[in-house]
Design an enzyme around this catalytic site. Structure first.
Site, PDB file in Angstrom:
ATOM      1  N   ASP A   1       0.913  -1.267   0.037  1.00 41.40           N
ATOM      2  CA  ASP A   1      -0.056  -0.138   0.168  1.00 41.40           C
ATOM      3  C   ASP A   1       0.827   1.428   0.138  1.00 41.40           C
ATOM      4  O   ASP A   1       2.142   1.172  -0.179  1.00 41.40           O
ATOM      5  CB  ASP A   1      -0.870  -0.102   1.215  1.00 41.40           C
ATOM      6  CG  ASP A   1      -0.210   0.120   2.401  1.00 41.40           C
ATOM      7  OD1 ASP A   1       0.919  -0.192   2.513  1.00 41.40           O
ATOM      8  OD2 ASP A   1      -0.882   0.479   3.570  1.00 41.40           O
TER       9      ASP A   1
ATOM     10  N   ASP B   1       1.172   4.441   2.534  1.00 42.61           N
ATOM     11  CA  ASP B   1       0.482   5.077   3.627  1.00 42.61           C
ATOM     12  C   ASP B   1       1.115   6.453   3.770  1.00 42.61           C
ATOM     13  O   ASP B   1       0.439   7.445   4.340  1.00 42.61           O
ATOM     14  CB  ASP B   1       1.292   4.219   4.866  1.00 42.61           C
ATOM     15  CG  ASP B   1       0.303   3.103   4.999  1.00 42.61           C
ATOM     16  OD1 ASP B   1      -0.758   2.927   5.078  1.00 42.61           O
ATOM     17  OD2 ASP B   1       1.450   2.137   5.453  1.00 42.61           O
TER      18      ASP B   1
ATOM     19  N   ASP C   1       4.863   1.337  -0.545  1.00 38.52           N
ATOM     20  CA  ASP C   1       5.621   1.567   0.817  1.00 38.52           C
ATOM     21  C   ASP C   1       7.130   0.620   0.467  1.00 38.52           C
ATOM     22  O   ASP C   1       8.097   0.740   1.319  1.00 38.52           O
ATOM     23  CB  ASP C   1       4.831   1.038   2.056  1.00 38.52           C
ATOM     24  CG  ASP C   1       3.853   2.013   2.168  1.00 38.52           C
ATOM     25  OD1 ASP C   1       3.958   3.325   1.699  1.00 38.52           O
ATOM     26  OD2 ASP C   1       3.030   2.025   2.859  1.00 38.52           O
TER      27      ASP C   1
ATOM     28  N   ASP D   1       2.042  -2.348   8.737  1.00 37.82           N
ATOM     29  CA  ASP D   1       1.664  -3.465   7.674  1.00 37.82           C
ATOM     30  C   ASP D   1       2.953  -4.341   7.858  1.00 37.82           C
ATOM     31  O   ASP D   1       2.870  -5.375   6.877  1.00 37.82           O
ATOM     32  CB  ASP D   1       1.776  -2.832   6.482  1.00 37.82           C
ATOM     33  CG  ASP D   1       0.637  -1.674   6.302  1.00 37.82           C
ATOM     34  OD1 ASP D   1      -0.598  -1.858   7.025  1.00 37.82           O
ATOM     35  OD2 ASP D   1       0.972  -0.590   5.608  1.00 37.82           O
TER      36      ASP D   1
ATOM     37  N   GLN E   1     -14.397  -3.737 -14.776  1.00 34.99           N
ATOM     38  CA  GLN E   1     -14.159  -5.115 -14.422  1.00 34.99           C
ATOM     39  C   GLN E   1     -13.099  -5.806 -15.161  1.00 34.99           C
ATOM     40  O   GLN E   1     -12.578  -6.457 -14.481  1.00 34.99           O
ATOM     41  CB  GLN E   1     -15.781  -5.602 -14.859  1.00 34.99           C
ATOM     42  CG  GLN E   1     -15.669  -7.194 -14.436  1.00 34.99           C
ATOM     43  CD  GLN E   1     -15.457  -7.403 -12.739  1.00 34.99           C
ATOM     44  OE1 GLN E   1     -14.607  -8.065 -12.507  1.00 34.99           O
ATOM     45  NE2 GLN E   1     -16.509  -6.762 -12.268  1.00 34.99           N
ATOM     46  N   ASP E   2     -12.784  -5.296 -16.331  1.00 35.93           N
ATOM     47  CA  ASP E   2     -11.582  -5.945 -17.048  1.00 35.93           C
ATOM     48  C   ASP E   2     -10.303  -5.458 -16.561  1.00 35.93           C
ATOM     49  O   ASP E   2      -9.250  -6.220 -16.639  1.00 35.93           O
ATOM     50  CB  ASP E   2     -11.902  -5.765 -18.630  1.00 35.93           C
ATOM     51  CG  ASP E   2     -12.843  -6.452 -19.074  1.00 35.93           C
ATOM     52  OD1 ASP E   2     -13.471  -7.601 -18.664  1.00 35.93           O
ATOM     53  OD2 ASP E   2     -13.454  -6.267 -20.456  1.00 35.93           O
TER      54      ASP E   2
ATOM     55  N   ASP F   1      -4.217  -5.404 -10.667  1.00 36.73           N
ATOM     56  CA  ASP F   1      -4.301  -4.549 -12.036  1.00 36.73           C
ATOM     57  C   ASP F   1      -3.807  -5.491 -13.062  1.00 36.73           C
ATOM     58  O   ASP F   1      -2.811  -6.124 -13.331  1.00 36.73           O
ATOM     59  CB  ASP F   1      -3.359  -3.393 -11.853  1.00 36.73           C
ATOM     60  CG  ASP F   1      -3.447  -2.369 -13.082  1.00 36.73           C
ATOM     61  OD1 ASP F   1      -4.528  -2.708 -13.853  1.00 36.73           O
ATOM     62  OD2 ASP F   1      -2.762  -1.405 -13.065  1.00 36.73           O
ATOM     63  N   SER F   2      -4.817  -5.506 -14.047  1.00 33.75           N
ATOM     64  CA  SER F   2      -4.567  -6.595 -15.170  1.00 33.75           C
ATOM     65  C   SER F   2      -3.658  -5.927 -16.127  1.00 33.75           C
ATOM     66  O   SER F   2      -3.401  -4.700 -16.011  1.00 33.75           O
ATOM     67  CB  SER F   2      -6.020  -6.751 -15.848  1.00 33.75           C
ATOM     68  OG  SER F   2      -6.246  -5.866 -16.779  1.00 33.75           O
TER      69      SER F   2
ATOM     70  N   HIS G   1     -15.059 -14.447 -21.940  1.00 31.08           N
ATOM     71  CA  HIS G   1     -15.155 -14.176 -20.508  1.00 31.08           C
ATOM     72  C   HIS G   1     -16.001 -15.216 -19.781  1.00 31.08           C
ATOM     73  O   HIS G   1     -17.042 -15.245 -20.294  1.00 31.08           O
ATOM     74  CB  HIS G   1     -15.110 -12.716 -20.045  1.00 31.08           C
ATOM     75  CG  HIS G   1     -14.158 -11.905 -20.617  1.00 31.08           C
ATOM     76  ND1 HIS G   1     -14.041 -10.299 -20.378  1.00 31.08           N
ATOM     77  CD2 HIS G   1     -12.953 -12.159 -21.250  1.00 31.08           C
ATOM     78  CE1 HIS G   1     -13.173  -9.785 -20.936  1.00 31.08           C
ATOM     79  NE2 HIS G   1     -12.319 -10.672 -21.326  1.00 31.08           N
TER      80      HIS G   1
ATOM     81  N   ASP H   1     -17.692 -14.373 -17.164  1.00 26.71           N
ATOM     82  CA  ASP H   1     -18.876 -13.688 -16.612  1.00 26.71           C
ATOM     83  C   ASP H   1     -19.755 -13.478 -17.523  1.00 26.71           C
ATOM     84  O   ASP H   1     -20.964 -13.082 -17.375  1.00 26.71           O
ATOM     85  CB  ASP H   1     -18.255 -12.240 -16.038  1.00 26.71           C
ATOM     86  CG  ASP H   1     -17.764 -11.245 -17.061  1.00 26.71           C
ATOM     87  OD1 ASP H   1     -17.688 -11.768 -18.282  1.00 26.71           O
ATOM     88  OD2 ASP H   1     -17.690 -10.286 -16.665  1.00 26.71           O
TER      89      ASP H   1
ATOM     90  N   CYS I   1     -19.440  -5.944 -16.501  1.00 24.69           N
ATOM     91  CA  CYS I   1     -18.245  -5.561 -17.128  1.00 24.69           C
ATOM     92  C   CYS I   1     -17.944  -4.208 -16.815  1.00 24.69           C
ATOM     93  O   CYS I   1     -16.810  -3.542 -16.895  1.00 24.69           O
ATOM     94  CB  CYS I   1     -18.373  -5.720 -18.773  1.00 24.69           C
ATOM     95  SG  CYS I   1     -18.850  -7.423 -19.236  1.00 24.69           S
TER      96      CYS I   1
END
Length: 668
Positions: free
Chosen positions: A155, A157, A165, A179, A349-350, A369-370, A471, A473, A650
C-alpha cells in the site's frame, strides 16, 4: 529448536564452553581417556542437568545416579535452562576410574556459560509475539498448525510518496509499521560474553530479494529509528549490543507467492564465537523462524459489498445513476472514475480485480491490476493505491496480451466442499480453451502462475473460448441464498429461453416482438425466434459449451442441479475476422452478467417481449431469483455497454468484506 553442539573435554586443562538455554550439548569424553579407564562418573553444579544415553533413540538416565561403565556408545548430554549471571559460573566434572585404583585416574572439567537466545514471532497467529516451543523451522497449515505471516507491504501510507511502501529502503511514516510483522530477538546472559561473541541475523540471498527487515535502534516514535538491515543485497547483520535484552525487528514482504517462490521466507540468528582473532568465527547456536507471505485473496459476489466502482463516460449518465441508486439501496460507497481519468474506457471490471491480504495483526484490500492496459491503466495505481489499500500487477509483452487476460475472465466461487475437501475461501475460475489448438486463447501464463501460487483458492479452468469476448462472466455468476449451500450458481441457458418463448407462443403471443424501444428495425417476433433454424443451431452449440462448463463446475465445486439456476439467454454466432472463426455473443443483454450487491441485483435489462405490460424475460428472472430473498433491478445498458459486447458486470467493480475465515486455518 536447534542442532546439538558437541564439546570435547581435556585432561590437561579445564575447558570452557557456551551453551544456550534449553538446547542440548553433547560432551565428548572419549578423545582424551587415561589408560586403564573402565568406569566414569559425571557431576554438575546446580542448574546443570546431565543425562546419559546409550544413543539418541534410547531412553536417557540422569548421570548422577551411579558410576557408568566406560562404553564408546554412551552419550553425555548437558542441558541448562537458565542463563548464567557470570562467565563460567557453572561446570561439569568427569572423573575416570579403573577397577583396581580407589582414587580417580584423572579429572576433566568443563566450565559453562549459559545464554538464552530466542528469535520470536507470532507463531500462533493470535496477534502476539511470544516464545513458542513449536518447531519454528516449519510452517504448518490448518487449525492446529503454526507459523508466522508476512504481508506484502504494497500500500502507500505516505500520501506524499509516489510509490508503494515497499519500493524503497526506509520507513516513511509510523503507520507503515502496522503493515509489517514484528520479530523479536531476546538474549539473556552475562554482558561480558559478547566481548568475544556476537549475534548475526541472516537470510539467504533468495529470500533477501523477497523481504526487507528494519531494526528499531532507538525510540520507536521516530521514523529515523528504523534502520534497514536485511533485504536486497544485504543478507547478514551483526546485531549491536544495547542496554536491553530485547531487539525489535520489523519485516515487510516484497513479493507475493508466484512461480518459483512458494511464499516461505526463513530468517536465522546465529551466535558466533569470535574469541580467536587468528581464525574466522565459529557458530555455536542458530535459531530459525519461517514466515509465509500472505496470499492475495479474491472475494466472491456473495460477500457483503463495501464499495462500488463505475466509470463515467460520454454517453452513460443514466447507467451511472442507476448504479448509484443500487449502491445506495445496498448501503455501499460509490466511487466514480471520471472521464478525464478513464479516457472513455468504461470496462472497469476488465481492468482490475479487488481482493485483500491478511495477517493476524492487519488486513487491507489490494487491487490486482490486469495487463490489458487500456485507457484505464493509470486509475488503479493513481487513484486506488493509498493508505491501507495495496496494489499488485503482473505484466507481459504487449503483443502477448489478449482479451482473455482481462478480469471479466477471472471470477471466484463462494466457499464449497468437494468430496470432503473444503475450500473455505472458494475456488478461482478462469476461462480458456477446452483443449489446445493453434488458434486457442488462454489467460497468460504469468497470470495463471500467480493465481495458482496463492494456494488458498485452487483455480478451476473453464471453457470460455467459444465466446467472442471469451470471459467467464458472460455465462455464469453467483448470488447469495439463505438456504442450501448459501448461494446459487446462475448459468445462461438458451434452452430455458426457448422453453419460455414456446410457452408464450402457445398462449397466443407469438407475434410479440423483442427489443421494442431499442431497435427500430429487424426486431424478431417470438415465433420468428422459434422458427429460425440457424439461430437455434447457434444456441444448441452455445448450450453444449455451457453444459461442458456445467459439468466442470458441478464436479470442481461439488454442486448439484439444485444449486444451479438457469437464466434465459440466447446467443448468436459471428465471424471473428482476426481468428477466422465463429464466436458467440449475446443476442439481447446478457442477464447473468449482473452486479450483485448483497440481496440487490443490478441485471442488464433484456428488452424482451412485452406481454400483459411486462417483459416476459424480466418476469421469468424475478420468479427464479426473488424467492431467494433477492431484489431485481433491471438496468438499461443496451447502447452504453451491450452493443459494445459488455454488460452491467463488465462496467462495474466491487470491493467486498473479507472472509471471516482466516486463510492460515485451511489446508490447501
Amino acid at each position: 529448536m536447534s542442532l546439538q553442539r558437541i564439546v570435547r573435554v581435556s585432561l590437561e586443562h579445564p575447558t570452557s564452553a557456551v551453551c544456550v538455554a534449553g538446547v542440548e550439548t553433547l560432551v565428548d569424553i572419549y578423545g582424551s581417556v587415561p589408560e586403564g579407564t573402565e568406569t566414569f562418573e559425571v557431576y554438575g553444579t546446580p542448574g546443570v542437568n546431565i543425562y546419559i544415553s546409550p544413543n539418541m533413540e534410547a531412553s536417557r538416565e540422569r548421570a548422577d545416579t551411579r558410576r557408568w561403565h566406560f562404553n564408546m556408545g554412551l552419550e553425555i548430554i548437558v542441558v541448562m535452562n537458565s542463563p548464567s549471571n557470570d562467565l563460567n559460573d557453572s561446570h561439569v566434572q568427569i572423573s575416570y576410574h579403573s577397577r583396581d585404583e580407589p582414587l580417580a585416574l584423572a579429572y576433566a572439567v568443563l566450565y559453562l556459560t549459559c545464554v538464552d537466545i530466542s528469535l520470536d514471532t507470532d507463531m500462533n497467529c493470535d496477534g502476539n509475539v511470544e516464545r513458542n516451543y513449536v518447531d519454528k523451522r516449519q510452517w504448518v497449515w490448518g487449525p492446529s498448525g503454526h507459523g508466522a505471516v508476512l504481508l506484502v507491504n504494497c500500500d502507500r501510507d505516505d500520501p506524499t510518496c509516489d510509490d508503494r511502501d515497499n519500493c524503497d529502503k526506509r520507513v516513511r511514516c509510523l503507520e507503515d509499521l502496522q503493515d509489517m510483522s514484528l520479530m523479536i530477538l531476546k538474549t539473556q546472559g552475562p554482558a561480558a560474553l559478547f566481548d568475544d561473541h556476537k549475534l548475526v541475523l541472516h537470510v539467504s540471498s533468495f529470500d533477501a530479494e523477497r523481504a526487507r527487515v528494519f531494526h528499531a535502534c532507538g525510540p520507536e516514535d521516530s521514523c529515523e529509528t528504523y534502520r534497514y538491515v536485511l533485504g536486497q543485497n544485504k543478507v547478514s547483520y551483526v546485531v549491536p549490543r544495547f542496554s536491553g535484552d530485547e531487539e525489535r525487528f520489523y519485516i515487510e514482504g516484497l513479493s507475493f507467492p508466484d512461480a518459483g517462490f512458494s511464499g516461505l521466507i526463513t530468517f536465522h540468528v546465529t551466535l558466533l564465537d569470535d574469541s580467536n582473532q587468528d581464525f574466522p568465527e565459529s557458530p555455536i547456536f542458530t535459531d530459525t523462524v519461517v514466515f509465509r507471505v500472505a496470499p492475495w485473496i479474491m472475494t466472491p459476489s456473495t460477500l457483503p459489498p463495501l464499495e462500488v466502482y463505475v466509470c463515467k463516460v460520454r454517453n452513460n449518465t443514466h447507467f451511472v445513476e442507476a448504479v448509484a441508486h443500487l449502491a445506495r439501496k445496498a448501503g455501499c460507497k460509490l466511487t466514480i472514475c471520471p472521464q478525464d481519468e478513464n479516457r472513455n474506457d468504461r470496462w472497469i471490471q476488465d481492468e482490475i480485480e479487488l481482493g485483500y491480504i491478511q495477517a493476524p495483526h492487519k488486513t487491507f484490500p489490494v487491487v490486482f491490476d490486469s495487463p490489458r492496459n487500456g485507457e484505464l491503466q493509470d486509475f488503479p495505481y493513481k487513484r486506488i493505491l493509498g493508505p491501507d489499500f495495496g496494489y499488485v500487477t503482473r505484466e507481459a509483452e504487449e503483443d502477448l496480451v489478449t482479451g482473455m487476460d482481462s478480469f471479466g475472465n477471472l471470477e471466484v466461487s463462494p466457499p464449497v466442499t468437494v468430496g470432503g475437501k473444503e475450500y473455505p475461501l472458494g475456488r478461482i475460475l478462469i476461462g480458456g480453451s477446452s483443449y489446445p489448438r493453434d488458434v486457442s486463447r488462454e489467460m497468460l501464463k504469468v497470470l495463471q502462475d500467480f493465481l495458482f501460487a496463492q494456494k488458498v483458492q485452487a483455480p478451476v479452468r473453464l471453457f470460455s473460448d467459444w465466446l467472442s469476448i471469451g470471459h467467464v462472466d458472460e455465462f455464469l455468476s453467483f448470488v447469495p441464498a439463505q438456504d442450501g449451500k448459501g448461494f446459487r450458481l446462475l448459468l445462461a441457458s438458451p434452452s430455458t429461453c426457448y422453453k419460455l418463448f414456446e410457452e408464450k407462443e402457445k398462449e397466443g403471443h407469438g407475434d410479440v416482438k423483442m427489443l421494442e424501444g431499442v431497435k427500430k428495425k429487424g426486431n424478431m417476433m417470438i415465433k420468428e425466434v422459434l422458427s429460425d433454424k440457424t439461430l437455434r443451431q447457434h444456441n444448441q452449440y452455445a448450450e453444449s459449451c455451457i453444459d461442458w462448463n456445467r459439468e466442470i463446475l458441478k464436479q470442481e465445486l461439488g454442486l448439484t442441479e439444485e444449486d444451479i439456476i438457469d437464466i434465459p439467454q440466447l446467443f448468436r454466432l459471428k465471424m471473428v475476422v482476426s481468428k477466422n472463426e465463429l464466436k458467440a455473443e449475446a443476442l439481447f443483454p446478457d442477464m447473468v452478467n449482473m452486479l450483485v450487491l448483497g440481496k440487490h441485483l443490478g441485471i442488464p435489462k433484456p428488452f424482451g417481449p412485452i406481454i400483459n405490460g411486462q417483459c416476459c424475460l424480466e418476469e421469468k428472472v424475478r420468479a427464479l431469483l426473488e424467492p431467494l430473498g433477492l431484489k431485481c433491478t433491471f438496468i438499461d445498458d443496451y447502447f452504453t455497454y451491450h452493443i459494445r459486447s459488455g454488460e452491467v458486470h463488465c462496467g462495474t467493480n466491487v470491493r467486498r468484506k473479507p472472509f471471516p475465515f482466516k486463510w492460515w486455518n485451511m489446508t490447501p
